[in-house]
Motif scaffolding. Structure first.
Motif, PDB file in Angstrom:
ATOM      1  N   GLU A  60     -17.522   6.405  72.633  1.00  0.00           N
ATOM      2  CA  GLU A  60     -17.547   7.849  72.894  1.00  0.00           C
ATOM      3  C   GLU A  60     -16.130   8.400  73.040  1.00  0.00           C
ATOM      4  O   GLU A  60     -15.811   9.467  72.503  1.00  0.00           O
ATOM      5  CB  GLU A  60     -18.359   8.136  74.160  1.00  0.00           C
ATOM      6  CG  GLU A  60     -19.831   7.830  74.002  1.00  0.00           C
ATOM      7  CD  GLU A  60     -20.598   7.813  75.308  1.00  0.00           C
ATOM      8  OE1 GLU A  60     -21.831   7.905  75.250  1.00  0.00           O
ATOM      9  OE2 GLU A  60     -19.981   7.697  76.397  1.00  0.00           O
ATOM     10  N   ARG A  61     -15.272   7.669  73.741  1.00  0.00           N
ATOM     11  CA  ARG A  61     -13.882   8.100  73.941  1.00  0.00           C
ATOM     12  C   ARG A  61     -13.130   8.160  72.628  1.00  0.00           C
ATOM     13  O   ARG A  61     -12.419   9.128  72.333  1.00  0.00           O
ATOM     14  CB  ARG A  61     -13.173   7.163  74.933  1.00  0.00           C
ATOM     15  CG  ARG A  61     -11.704   7.490  75.139  1.00  0.00           C
ATOM     16  CD  ARG A  61     -11.011   6.462  76.021  1.00  0.00           C
ATOM     17  NE  ARG A  61     -11.244   5.084  75.616  1.00  0.00           N
ATOM     18  CZ  ARG A  61     -10.666   4.499  74.562  1.00  0.00           C
ATOM     19  NH1 ARG A  61      -9.835   5.161  73.778  1.00  0.00           N
ATOM     20  NH2 ARG A  61     -10.923   3.228  74.273  1.00  0.00           N
ATOM     21  N   GLU A  62     -13.270   7.120  71.807  1.00  0.00           N
ATOM     22  CA  GLU A  62     -12.557   7.087  70.534  1.00  0.00           C
ATOM     23  C   GLU A  62     -12.963   8.245  69.627  1.00  0.00           C
ATOM     24  O   GLU A  62     -12.119   8.868  68.987  1.00  0.00           O
ATOM     25  CB  GLU A  62     -12.782   5.745  69.825  1.00  0.00           C
ATOM     26  CG  GLU A  62     -12.010   4.598  70.422  1.00  0.00           C
ATOM     27  CD  GLU A  62     -10.506   4.702  70.193  1.00  0.00           C
ATOM     28  OE1 GLU A  62     -10.054   5.457  69.303  1.00  0.00           O
ATOM     29  OE2 GLU A  62      -9.763   4.025  70.915  1.00  0.00           O
ATOM     30  N   VAL A  63     -14.253   8.546  69.569  1.00  0.00           N
ATOM     31  CA  VAL A  63     -14.715   9.670  68.742  1.00  0.00           C
ATOM     32  C   VAL A  63     -14.144  10.976  69.281  1.00  0.00           C
ATOM     33  O   VAL A  63     -13.678  11.828  68.519  1.00  0.00           O
ATOM     34  CB  VAL A  63     -16.254   9.705  68.670  1.00  0.00           C
ATOM     35  CG1 VAL A  63     -16.743  10.996  68.024  1.00  0.00           C
ATOM     36  CG2 VAL A  63     -16.779   8.494  67.914  1.00  0.00           C
ATOM     37  N   ARG A  64     -14.152  11.135  70.602  1.00  0.00           N
ATOM     38  CA  ARG A  64     -13.596  12.346  71.222  1.00  0.00           C
ATOM     39  C   ARG A  64     -12.107  12.469  70.907  1.00  0.00           C
ATOM     40  O   ARG A  64     -11.625  13.531  70.527  1.00  0.00           O
ATOM     41  CB  ARG A  64     -13.844  12.299  72.731  1.00  0.00           C
ATOM     42  CG  ARG A  64     -13.474  13.548  73.476  1.00  0.00           C
ATOM     43  CD  ARG A  64     -13.926  13.543  74.939  1.00  0.00           C
ATOM     44  NE  ARG A  64     -13.605  12.325  75.666  1.00  0.00           N
ATOM     45  CZ  ARG A  64     -14.476  11.365  75.990  1.00  0.00           C
ATOM     46  NH1 ARG A  64     -15.747  11.467  75.663  1.00  0.00           N
ATOM     47  NH2 ARG A  64     -14.085  10.295  76.653  1.00  0.00           N
ATOM     48  N   GLU A  65     -11.357  11.354  71.024  1.00  0.00           N
ATOM     49  CA  GLU A  65      -9.915  11.374  70.754  1.00  0.00           C
ATOM     50  C   GLU A  65      -9.607  11.629  69.283  1.00  0.00           C
ATOM     51  O   GLU A  65      -8.705  12.395  68.965  1.00  0.00           O
ATOM     52  CB  GLU A  65      -9.282  10.044  71.179  1.00  0.00           C
ATOM     53  CG  GLU A  65      -9.211   9.831  72.662  1.00  0.00           C
ATOM     54  CD  GLU A  65      -8.690   8.445  73.048  1.00  0.00           C
ATOM     55  OE1 GLU A  65      -8.665   8.169  74.252  1.00  0.00           O
ATOM     56  OE2 GLU A  65      -8.323   7.645  72.157  1.00  0.00           O
ATOM     57  N   GLU A  66     -10.341  10.979  68.393  1.00  0.00           N
ATOM     58  CA  GLU A  66     -10.030  11.064  66.965  1.00  0.00           C
ATOM     59  C   GLU A  66     -10.577  12.315  66.293  1.00  0.00           C
ATOM     60  O   GLU A  66      -9.950  12.854  65.386  1.00  0.00           O
ATOM     61  CB  GLU A  66     -10.558   9.820  66.229  1.00  0.00           C
ATOM     62  CG  GLU A  66      -9.809   8.571  66.600  1.00  0.00           C
ATOM     63  CD  GLU A  66     -10.225   7.368  65.771  1.00  0.00           C
ATOM     64  OE1 GLU A  66     -10.955   7.542  64.772  1.00  0.00           O
ATOM     65  OE2 GLU A  66      -9.810   6.254  66.126  1.00  0.00           O
ATOM     66  N   LEU A  67     -11.756  12.763  66.723  1.00  0.00           N
ATOM     67  CA  LEU A  67     -12.411  13.865  66.031  1.00  0.00           C
ATOM     68  C   LEU A  67     -12.588  15.119  66.882  1.00  0.00           C
ATOM     69  O   LEU A  67     -12.969  16.170  66.364  1.00  0.00           O
ATOM     70  CB  LEU A  67     -13.787  13.413  65.512  1.00  0.00           C
ATOM     71  CG  LEU A  67     -13.780  12.194  64.596  1.00  0.00           C
ATOM     72  CD1 LEU A  67     -15.204  11.792  64.263  1.00  0.00           C
ATOM     73  CD2 LEU A  67     -12.986  12.484  63.344  1.00  0.00           C
ATOM     74  N   GLY A  68     -12.377  14.999  68.198  1.00  0.00           N
ATOM     75  CA  GLY A  68     -12.535  16.156  69.072  1.00  0.00           C
ATOM     76  C   GLY A  68     -13.974  16.589  69.262  1.00  0.00           C
ATOM     77  O   GLY A  68     -14.237  17.749  69.557  1.00  0.00           O
ATOM     78  N   VAL A  69     -14.918  15.664  69.082  1.00  0.00           N
ATOM     79  CA  VAL A  69     -16.330  15.991  69.268  1.00  0.00           C
ATOM     80  C   VAL A  69     -16.965  15.004  70.240  1.00  0.00           C
ATOM     81  O   VAL A  69     -16.490  13.884  70.419  1.00  0.00           O
ATOM     82  CB  VAL A  69     -17.117  15.967  67.923  1.00  0.00           C
ATOM     83  CG1 VAL A  69     -16.582  17.013  66.973  1.00  0.00           C
ATOM     84  CG2 VAL A  69     -17.090  14.594  67.283  1.00  0.00           C
ATOM     85  N   GLU A  70     -18.033  15.454  70.865  1.00  0.00           N
ATOM     86  CA  GLU A  70     -18.820  14.588  71.749  1.00  0.00           C
ATOM     87  C   GLU A  70     -19.972  14.010  70.938  1.00  0.00           C
ATOM     88  O   GLU A  70     -20.562  14.709  70.115  1.00  0.00           O
ATOM     89  CB  GLU A  70     -19.370  15.387  72.932  1.00  0.00           C
ATOM     90  CG  GLU A  70     -18.304  15.995  73.826  1.00  0.00           C
ATOM     91  CD  GLU A  70     -17.499  14.964  74.601  1.00  0.00           C
ATOM     92  OE1 GLU A  70     -18.053  13.899  74.954  1.00  0.00           O
ATOM     93  OE2 GLU A  70     -16.316  15.229  74.863  1.00  0.00           O
ATOM     94  N   VAL A  71     -20.272  12.739  71.148  1.00  0.00           N
ATOM     95  CA  VAL A  71     -21.397  12.105  70.469  1.00  0.00           C
ATOM     96  C   VAL A  71     -22.388  11.589  71.486  1.00  0.00           C
ATOM     97  O   VAL A  71     -22.032  11.274  72.615  1.00  0.00           O
ATOM     98  CB  VAL A  71     -20.951  10.946  69.542  1.00  0.00           C
ATOM     99  CG1 VAL A  71     -20.129  11.459  68.395  1.00  0.00           C
ATOM    100  CG2 VAL A  71     -20.215   9.875  70.315  1.00  0.00           C
ATOM    101  N   GLU A  72     -23.631  11.505  71.066  1.00  0.00           N
ATOM    102  CA  GLU A  72     -24.681  10.905  71.879  1.00  0.00           C
ATOM    103  C   GLU A  72     -25.031   9.580  71.237  1.00  0.00           C
ATOM    104  O   GLU A  72     -25.489   9.535  70.095  1.00  0.00           O
ATOM    105  CB  GLU A  72     -25.897  11.823  71.910  1.00  0.00           C
ATOM    106  CG  GLU A  72     -27.034  11.286  72.728  1.00  0.00           C
ATOM    107  CD  GLU A  72     -28.211  12.246  72.721  1.00  0.00           C
ATOM    108  OE1 GLU A  72     -29.350  11.743  72.706  1.00  0.00           O
ATOM    109  OE2 GLU A  72     -27.990  13.459  72.714  1.00  0.00           O
TER     110      GLU A  72
END
Length: 92
Positions: A60-72
């Motif tokens: 979740e952190r990596e996606v937030r850092e790389e893409l600026g989005v939250e994932v479920e």
């Protein structure tokens, strides 16, 4: 370790990492690597898990850092160990 044909290096250290396939409406989100190794090649979002971090939180952190989005994250994501044998596959 260095490949004698292409010169790529591999390191013998344990470094847990995560990668994710983000799919919506039958389409997958991929990234293009900005840095070496494999600069310019298609990749999935991901990166290294921090010390003491649960793999799902790291994902979740990596996606937030790389893409600026939250994932479920789906329940019980698959985790692959090093190698590609079935014995290297776990669920959390």
């Amino acid at each position: 370790m260095t490949c004698p044909e292409c010169g790529r290096s591999w390191y013998r250290n344990s470094a847990p990492a995560v990668g994710v396939a983000i799919v919506r409406d039958g389409k997958a989100l991929v990234t293009v690597r900005a840095l070496e190794p494999e600069k310019g090649k298609v990749d999935v979002p991901g990166g290294f898990v921090e010390v003491g971090e649960h793999p799902v939180r790291g994902l979740e952190r990596e996606v937030r850092e790389e893409l600026g989005v939250e994932v479920e994250v789906e329940e019980n994501p698959g985790l692959m160990g090093s190698g590609s044998s079935p014995s290297a596959f776990w669920r959390v």
